[in-house]
Design a protein around this motif. Sequence first.
Motif, PDB file in Angstrom:
ATOM      1  N   ILE A 226       0.840  -1.200   0.000  1.00 21.20           N
ATOM      2  CA  ILE A 226       0.000   0.000   0.000  1.00 21.20           C
ATOM      3  C   ILE A 226       0.869   1.242   0.000  1.00 21.20           C
ATOM      4  O   ILE A 226       2.031   1.213   0.419  1.00 21.20           O
ATOM      5  N   ILE A 227       0.280   2.324  -0.483  1.00 16.53           N
ATOM      6  CA  ILE A 227       0.854   3.653  -0.315  1.00 16.53           C
ATOM      7  C   ILE A 227      -0.208   4.504   0.359  1.00 16.53           C
ATOM      8  O   ILE A 227      -1.332   4.630  -0.152  1.00 16.53           O
ATOM      9  N   ASP A 228       0.128   5.064   1.509  1.00 17.04           N
ATOM     10  CA  ASP A 228      -0.799   5.929   2.240  1.00 17.04           C
ATOM     11  C   ASP A 228      -0.582   7.361   1.777  1.00 17.04           C
ATOM     12  O   ASP A 228       0.375   8.025   2.189  1.00 17.04           O
ATOM     13  N   ARG A 229      -1.451   7.840   0.913  1.00 18.08           N
ATOM     14  CA  ARG A 229      -1.310   9.183   0.343  1.00 18.08           C
ATOM     15  C   ARG A 229      -1.545  10.270   1.382  1.00 18.08           C
ATOM     16  O   ARG A 229      -1.117  11.406   1.182  1.00 18.08           O
ATOM     17  N   ASP A 230      -2.203   9.920   2.489  1.00 15.99           N
ATOM     18  CA  ASP A 230      -2.461  10.895   3.546  1.00 15.99           C
ATOM     19  C   ASP A 230      -1.330  10.955   4.568  1.00 15.99           C
ATOM     20  O   ASP A 230      -1.422  11.701   5.546  1.00 15.99           O
ATOM     21  N   ASN A 231      -0.292  10.160   4.351  1.00 12.67           N
ATOM     22  CA  ASN A 231       0.839  10.133   5.287  1.00 12.67           C
ATOM     23  C   ASN A 231       2.147  10.232   4.501  1.00 12.67           C
ATOM     24  O   ASN A 231       3.005   9.351   4.583  1.00 12.67           O
ATOM     25  N   ASP A 232       2.258  11.305   3.718  1.00 11.81           N
ATOM     26  CA  ASP A 232       3.480  11.581   2.952  1.00 11.81           C
ATOM     27  C   ASP A 232       3.841  10.428   2.017  1.00 11.81           C
ATOM     28  O   ASP A 232       5.021  10.092   1.848  1.00 11.81           O
ATOM     29  N   ASP A 233       2.822   9.791   1.423  1.00 10.77           N
ATOM     30  CA  ASP A 233       3.037   8.693   0.485  1.00 10.77           C
ATOM     31  C   ASP A 233       3.859   7.563   1.113  1.00 10.77           C
ATOM     32  O   ASP A 233       4.730   6.957   0.483  1.00 10.77           O
ATOM     33  N   PHE A 234       3.540   7.241   2.355  1.00 11.61           N
ATOM     34  CA  PHE A 234       4.254   6.202   3.090  1.00 11.61           C
ATOM     35  C   PHE A 234       3.906   4.828   2.527  1.00 11.61           C
ATOM     36  O   PHE A 234       2.737   4.501   2.335  1.00 11.61           O
ATOM     37  N   VAL A 235       4.941   4.043   2.265  1.00 10.44           N
ATOM     38  CA  VAL A 235       4.776   2.713   1.671  1.00 10.44           C
ATOM     39  C   VAL A 235       4.866   1.643   2.754  1.00 10.44           C
ATOM     40  O   VAL A 235       5.734   1.695   3.629  1.00 10.44           O
ATOM     41  N   VAL A 236       3.961   0.673   2.685  1.00 12.75           N
ATOM     42  CA  VAL A 236       4.017  -0.494   3.570  1.00 12.75           C
ATOM     43  C   VAL A 236       3.830  -1.743   2.718  1.00 12.75           C
ATOM     44  O   VAL A 236       2.891  -1.820   1.925  1.00 12.75           O
ATOM     45  N   PHE A 237       4.725  -2.714   2.871  1.00 15.31           N
ATOM     46  CA  PHE A 237       4.544  -4.008   2.223  1.00 15.31           C
ATOM     47  C   PHE A 237       4.608  -5.106   3.275  1.00 15.31           C
ATOM     48  O   PHE A 237       4.938  -4.840   4.429  1.00 15.31           O
ATOM     49  N   GLU A 238       4.274  -6.320   2.887  1.00 15.73           N
ATOM     50  CA  GLU A 238       4.060  -7.491   3.750  1.00 15.73           C
ATOM     51  C   GLU A 238       2.686  -7.370   4.418  1.00 15.73           C
ATOM     52  O   GLU A 238       2.402  -6.407   5.124  1.00 15.73           O
ATOM     53  N   SER A 239       1.847  -8.375   4.204  1.00  8.29           N
ATOM     54  CA  SER A 239       0.451  -8.286   4.611  1.00  8.29           C
ATOM     55  C   SER A 239       0.266  -8.073   6.109  1.00  8.29           C
ATOM     56  O   SER A 239      -0.597  -7.296   6.528  1.00  8.29           O
ATOM     57  N   GLY A 240       1.060  -8.756   6.927  1.00 11.91           N
ATOM     58  CA  GLY A 240       0.932  -8.567   8.371  1.00 11.91           C
ATOM     59  C   GLY A 240       1.293  -7.158   8.796  1.00 11.91           C
ATOM     60  O   GLY A 240       0.614  -6.549   9.639  1.00 11.91           O
ATOM     61  N   ALA A 241       2.337  -6.611   8.209  1.00 14.71           N
ATOM     62  CA  ALA A 241       2.749  -5.246   8.523  1.00 14.71           C
ATOM     63  C   ALA A 241       1.685  -4.246   8.073  1.00 14.71           C
ATOM     64  O   ALA A 241       1.420  -3.247   8.764  1.00 14.71           O
ATOM     65  N   ILE A 242       1.060  -4.509   6.927  1.00 15.00           N
ATOM     66  CA  ILE A 242       0.003  -3.616   6.447  1.00 15.00           C
ATOM     67  C   ILE A 242      -1.190  -3.640   7.398  1.00 15.00           C
ATOM     68  O   ILE A 242      -1.752  -2.592   7.748  1.00 15.00           O
ATOM     69  N   LEU A 243      -1.588  -4.838   7.829  1.00 19.76           N
ATOM     70  CA  LEU A 243      -2.724  -4.939   8.756  1.00 19.76           C
ATOM     71  C   LEU A 243      -2.449  -4.195  10.055  1.00 19.76           C
ATOM     72  O   LEU A 243      -3.326  -3.482  10.569  1.00 19.76           O
ATOM     73  N   MET A 244      -1.252  -4.346  10.588  1.00 22.74           N
ATOM     74  CA  MET A 244      -0.910  -3.633  11.819  1.00 22.74           C
ATOM     75  C   MET A 244      -0.907  -2.130  11.589  1.00 22.74           C
ATOM     76  O   MET A 244      -1.406  -1.355  12.424  1.00 22.74           O
ATOM     77  N   TYR A 245      -0.362  -1.685  10.476  1.00 21.84           N
ATOM     78  CA  TYR A 245      -0.307  -0.259  10.167  1.00 21.84           C
ATOM     79  C   TYR A 245      -1.715   0.318  10.072  1.00 21.84           C
ATOM     80  O   TYR A 245      -2.012   1.382  10.660  1.00 21.84           O
ATOM     81  N   LEU A 246      -2.592  -0.349   9.347  1.00 19.44           N
ATOM     82  CA  LEU A 246      -3.948   0.160   9.169  1.00 19.44           C
ATOM     83  C   LEU A 246      -4.735   0.148  10.480  1.00 19.44           C
ATOM     84  O   LEU A 246      -5.498   1.072  10.767  1.00 19.44           O
TER      85      LEU A 246
END
Length: 222
Positions: A55-75
């Motif tokens: 994912i790229i979070d456009r509302d957080n300075d285009d912050f990129v997160v990969f790996e599904s577990g890391a994405i779930l925790m981030y969201l």
Amino acid sequence: MIDLYTAATPNGYKISIALEEMGLEYQVHHLDLSALDQKKPEFLAINPNGRIPAIIDRDNDDFVVFESGAILMYLAEKTGRFIPSDPKKYSQVIQWLMFQIGGVGPMMGQANVFFRYFPEKIPAAIERYQKEGRRLFEVMNNQLSTHQYLAGDEYSIADMSTWPWVRIHEWSGVDIQGLVHLQRWLDELAERPACQKGIVTPPPADISDQERAEQIKKMLSK
């Protein structure tokens, strides 16, 4: 706005389910895995590992997160939803999330490969991964015999992460006969609107099982 780079796989569906559950606005970028879109330079710039989802979070300075577990925790931490603030309950969710990341996903994935896609049938490999898949399901069934959800009595990212893999147990050749609590959990999550939307985002390819198997065999040979 979240940009979701994904494909029609259990790992991809984890994130579309989470985004639906959390009510976040997102745009889907559907990668064609059979065309090796995930290995193209433009996606490798997002995820150097060349795997979906990312994912790229456009509302957080285009912050990129990969790996599904890391994405779930981030969201979950971004929204404050589906992950408890209490340290012990938080740990329980993370433990079951890691149970999926380190156990259910890899074992089911290997069962899929050897049972459905590998060019030659290797009975010992098929048996190994199907038996381990069944063992993990039995662990889940025992947990769900005394809890509504995996990490307790609150629905969490651990459930979102695990359900897309368990629901395809027949495709992996893993039997769940007698696991009544696991079946109850599967059925209950299947009734959630976000789960229903998440597992068709992106929609599965309109191809036969044989064509899908041939595509994956092609990917495995590269």
